[in-house]
Design a protein around this motif. Structure first.
Motif, short mmCIF file in Angstrom:
data_model
loop_
_atom_site.label_atom_id
_atom_site.label_comp_id
_atom_site.label_asym_id
_atom_site.label_seq_id
_atom_site.Cartn_x
_atom_site.Cartn_y
_atom_site.Cartn_z
N VAL A 1 -16.64 25.02 -9.31
CA VAL A 1 -16.71 23.68 -8.72
C VAL A 1 -15.56 22.84 -9.25
CG1 VAL A 1 -18.04 21.52 -8.67
CG2 VAL A 1 -19.18 23.69 -8.20
N ASN B 1 -12.50 21.47 -6.94
CA ASN B 1 -12.29 20.02 -6.86
C ASN B 1 -10.90 19.62 -7.33
OD1 ASN B 1 -14.82 19.63 -5.77
ND2 ASN B 1 -15.77 19.03 -7.70
N LEU C 1 -19.41 19.68 -5.20
CA LEU C 1 -18.13 19.93 -4.53
C LEU C 1 -17.62 18.68 -3.83
CD1 LEU C 1 -18.73 23.47 -3.01
CD2 LEU C 1 -17.16 22.89 -4.87
#
Length: 81
Positions: free
Chosen positions: A11, A15, A60
């Motif tokens: 994640v 990102n 996310l």
């Protein structure tokens, strides 16, 4: 490393990619995220990313979720290989 830590790391990485592409023109941002992930993430990483997405995508960036349809989902055959 635990499954939760691996997911948290993916994640975080996804990102980070999205943060970079936010500075690009809107029509290039999601395709840019997808291209980067398709090019540099191995199938196992993409499979785990889709596990997160399929469970609701918690954590996310919206840009990663927008890019998801453009990211190559590894086949089940690749999982057993």
């Amino acid at each position: 490393m635990s499954h939760d830590k691996i997911q948290a790391k993916l994640v975080y990485m996804a990102n980070q990619i999205a943060t970079f592409f936010k500075s690009q023109p809107a029509e290039e941002a999601a395709p840019g995220v997808a291209t980067h992930i398709n090019k540099f993430w191995e199938p196992r990483m993409r499979r785990q990313l889709f596990e997160i997405i399929d469970q609701g995508g918690e954590g996310l960036s919206p840009l990663v979720l927008e890019a998801a349809p453009l990211i190559h989902r590894p086949s089940e055959a690749a999982k057993s290989a």
